[in-house]
Design an enzyme around this catalytic site. Structure first.
Site, mmCIF file in Angstrom:
data_model
loop_
_atom_site.group_PDB
_atom_site.id
_atom_site.type_symbol
_atom_site.label_atom_id
_atom_site.label_comp_id
_atom_site.label_asym_id
_atom_site.label_seq_id
_atom_site.Cartn_x
_atom_site.Cartn_y
_atom_site.Cartn_z
ATOM 1 N N ARG A 101 79.890 38.385 105.996
ATOM 2 C CA ARG A 101 78.820 37.387 105.856
ATOM 3 C C ARG A 101 77.440 37.993 105.979
ATOM 4 N NH1 ARG A 101 79.436 32.526 109.933
ATOM 5 N NH2 ARG A 101 80.780 33.819 111.257
ATOM 6 N N ARG A 137 81.730 31.443 106.583
ATOM 7 C CA ARG A 137 82.856 32.280 106.153
ATOM 8 C C ARG A 137 83.413 31.765 104.830
ATOM 9 N NH1 ARG A 137 83.666 31.588 111.748
ATOM 10 N NH2 ARG A 137 83.494 33.510 112.964
ATOM 11 N N HIS A 170 89.788 29.790 111.794
ATOM 12 C CA HIS A 170 88.702 30.684 112.222
ATOM 13 C C HIS A 170 87.397 30.175 111.615
ATOM 14 C CE1 HIS A 170 86.890 34.269 113.725
ATOM 15 N NE2 HIS A 170 86.762 34.884 112.573
HETATM 16 N N1 APR Z 1 90.041 47.673 97.907
HETATM 17 C C1 APR Z 1 89.775 48.409 99.002
HETATM 18 N N2 APR Z 1 88.615 48.307 99.691
HETATM 19 C C2 APR Z 1 87.713 47.430 99.254
HETATM 20 C C3 APR Z 1 87.936 46.608 98.121
HETATM 21 C C4 APR Z 1 89.168 46.769 97.435
HETATM 22 N N3 APR Z 1 89.473 46.039 96.359
HETATM 23 N N4 APR Z 1 86.843 45.836 97.942
HETATM 24 C C5 APR Z 1 85.972 46.128 98.931
HETATM 25 N N5 APR Z 1 86.485 47.102 99.721
HETATM 26 C C6 APR Z 1 85.883 47.751 100.883
HETATM 27 C C7 APR Z 1 84.393 48.021 100.726
HETATM 28 O O1 APR Z 1 84.160 49.174 99.913
HETATM 29 C C8 APR Z 1 83.963 48.227 102.167
HETATM 30 O O2 APR Z 1 83.986 49.585 102.550
HETATM 31 O O3 APR Z 1 85.936 46.907 102.020
HETATM 32 C C9 APR Z 1 85.002 47.415 102.984
HETATM 33 C C10 APR Z 1 84.397 46.255 103.758
HETATM 34 O O4 APR Z 1 83.597 46.801 104.747
HETATM 35 P P1 APR Z 1 82.223 46.122 105.247
HETATM 36 O O5 APR Z 1 81.413 45.735 104.060
HETATM 37 O O6 APR Z 1 81.639 47.030 106.268
HETATM 38 O O7 APR Z 1 82.718 44.761 105.920
HETATM 39 P P2 APR Z 1 83.334 44.576 107.400
HETATM 40 O O8 APR Z 1 82.250 44.278 108.347
HETATM 41 O O9 APR Z 1 84.261 45.688 107.672
HETATM 42 O O10 APR Z 1 84.156 43.222 107.197
HETATM 43 C C11 APR Z 1 85.314 43.188 106.388
HETATM 44 O O11 APR Z 1 86.400 41.518 107.722
HETATM 45 O O12 APR Z 1 85.691 40.271 109.548
HETATM 46 C C12 APR Z 1 85.882 40.286 108.162
HETATM 47 O O13 APR Z 1 84.206 38.734 107.322
HETATM 48 C C13 APR Z 1 84.598 40.091 107.403
HETATM 49 O O14 APR Z 1 85.576 39.702 105.236
HETATM 50 C C14 APR Z 1 84.943 40.671 106.063
HETATM 51 C C15 APR Z 1 85.928 41.794 106.411
#
Ligand code: APR
Length: 314
Positions: free
Chosen positions: A84, A90, A177
């Site tokens: 977010r 969410r 959640h």
């Molecule tokens: N396959 C693999 N990895 C992916 C894909 C995919 N198709 N699409 C996105 N990603 C990766 C991104 O490249 C990034 O490194 O997912 C990662 C997400 O990391 P962040 O942007 O740092 O997000 P984060 O804070 O880790 O949250 C991830 O968890 O708590 C939940 O709401 C939050 O939905 C979110 C998730």
């Protein structure tokens, strides 16, 4: 060193911190960190491996962009997807993240058909529903992490309010959640004594409210992302119970199977016994009328989100 192979999909804030916590607690023999961004999981894995002589762990972490490396994982944690930004709920993440979770789950089912899936991507309950549908895995093998995070927040706030050690606090939240999650006040205690004996109703309402908005509070402060330290701790709490077959009773997003009078195919947060085979039992607590009603409201909201997933006809 626990003998599990654990894959963590998404090497962002939540995924990478989860890999670090698993390794530093030696909860697996190998952690495979996967991301679509080239170099990101490899760099983070290598960086943490270089900390291992100081931290003293023998768990191996590898970073990859190839699902082949995840083959035969015992547990797969799905964190891939957008977090977010301030002002977002969410639920606003649904249409983007559902596609990512679907794509990832297909790879998980292909390479690790016997794994236990723990979903973390938001909107959580609808994403667990998606992973369950796409994988076709048995109900005990698909679950979501949310309740452990919401509960640890609730416990932290209770301990601050009473000025006591967090170690003397027990508390649990159920439901979806979202902002309508259900912190169970009647089962929240300090050394077994209900919090109603320590706090006024106003104090309790404030603690409940802060818990419900706990995720949003962090997003507002961080501005560029959402919580990940407590989130990863909560994921690892579940993993610990599974790999050590501890049968810890933890609130997890699971298929209700009609328990608590809820629709049977819905996924919402309920207390479950977690062990080597995943969800070993849904624990049925006696809830007050008010708590049951709140749980139903929260479940109805999850249902709406699942209907939105269905409408997207993935
Ligand atoms: N396959 C693999 N990895 C992916 C894909 C995919 N198709 N699409 C996105 N990603 C990766 C991104 O490249 C990034 O490194 O997912 C990662 C997400 O990391 P962040 O942007 O740092 O997000 P984060 O804070 O880790 O949250 C991830 O968890 O708590 C939940 O709401 C939050 O939905 C979110 C998730």
């Amino acid at each position: 060193l626990a003998n599990a192979k654990i894959s963590v999909i998404g090497a962002g804030q939540v995924g990478a911190t989860t890999a670090v916590r698993i390794a530093e607690k030696e909860l697996a023999r190998q952690v495979v960190l996967v991301d679509i961004v080239e170099g990101l999981p490899q760099g983070k894995a290598l960086d943490e491996m270089e900390a291992s002589p100081i931290e003293g762990f023998d768990t191996e972490i590898i970073g990859t962009n190839d699902y082949k490396d995840t083959e035969n994982s015992d547990i797969v944690v799905i964190t891939s997807g957008l977090p977010r930004k301030p002002g977002m709920s969410r639920d606003d993440l649904l249409s983007v993240n559902v596609k990512i979770v679907k794509e990832v789950t297909e790879q998980v089912a292909k390479y690790s058909p016997n794994s236990i899936i723990i979903v973390v991507t938001n909107p959580l309950d609808a994403m667990v529903y998606t992973a369950s549908k796409v994988s076709g895995f048995a109900d005990n093998k698909v679950m979501g992490q949310a309740g452990c995070l919401d509960s640890t927040r609730f416990k932290r706030f209770i301990a601050w309010e009473a000025g006591v050690s967090v170690k003397s606090v027990e508390a649990m939240t159920l439901g979806g959640h979202g902002d309508d999650m259900v912190p169970l006040v009647s089962y929240s205690t300090i050394r077994g004594v209900p919090i109603s004996q320590f706090f006024t109703k106003e104090q309790i309402d404030r603690l409940v409210d802060r818990t419900r908005n706990g995720g949003g509070e962090i997003v507002k402060l961080l501005k560029t992302g959402s919580a990940f330290y407590a989130t990863s701790s909560a994921i690892v709490q579940m993993i610990d119970s599974i790999v050590r077959d501890k049968k810890d009773v933890l609130p997890c997003a699971v298929k209700t199977q009609g328990k608590y009078g809820l629709e049977k195919d819905l996924f919402v947060g309920l207390p479950v016994k977690l062990g080597m085979s995943g969800v070993e039992e849904i624990v049925e607590l006696k809830l007050s009328e008010e708590e049951l009603k709140a749980l139903k409201v929260s479940a109805d909201h999850v249902k709406e989100l699942c209907n939105r997933v269905e409408e997207l006809k993935l």
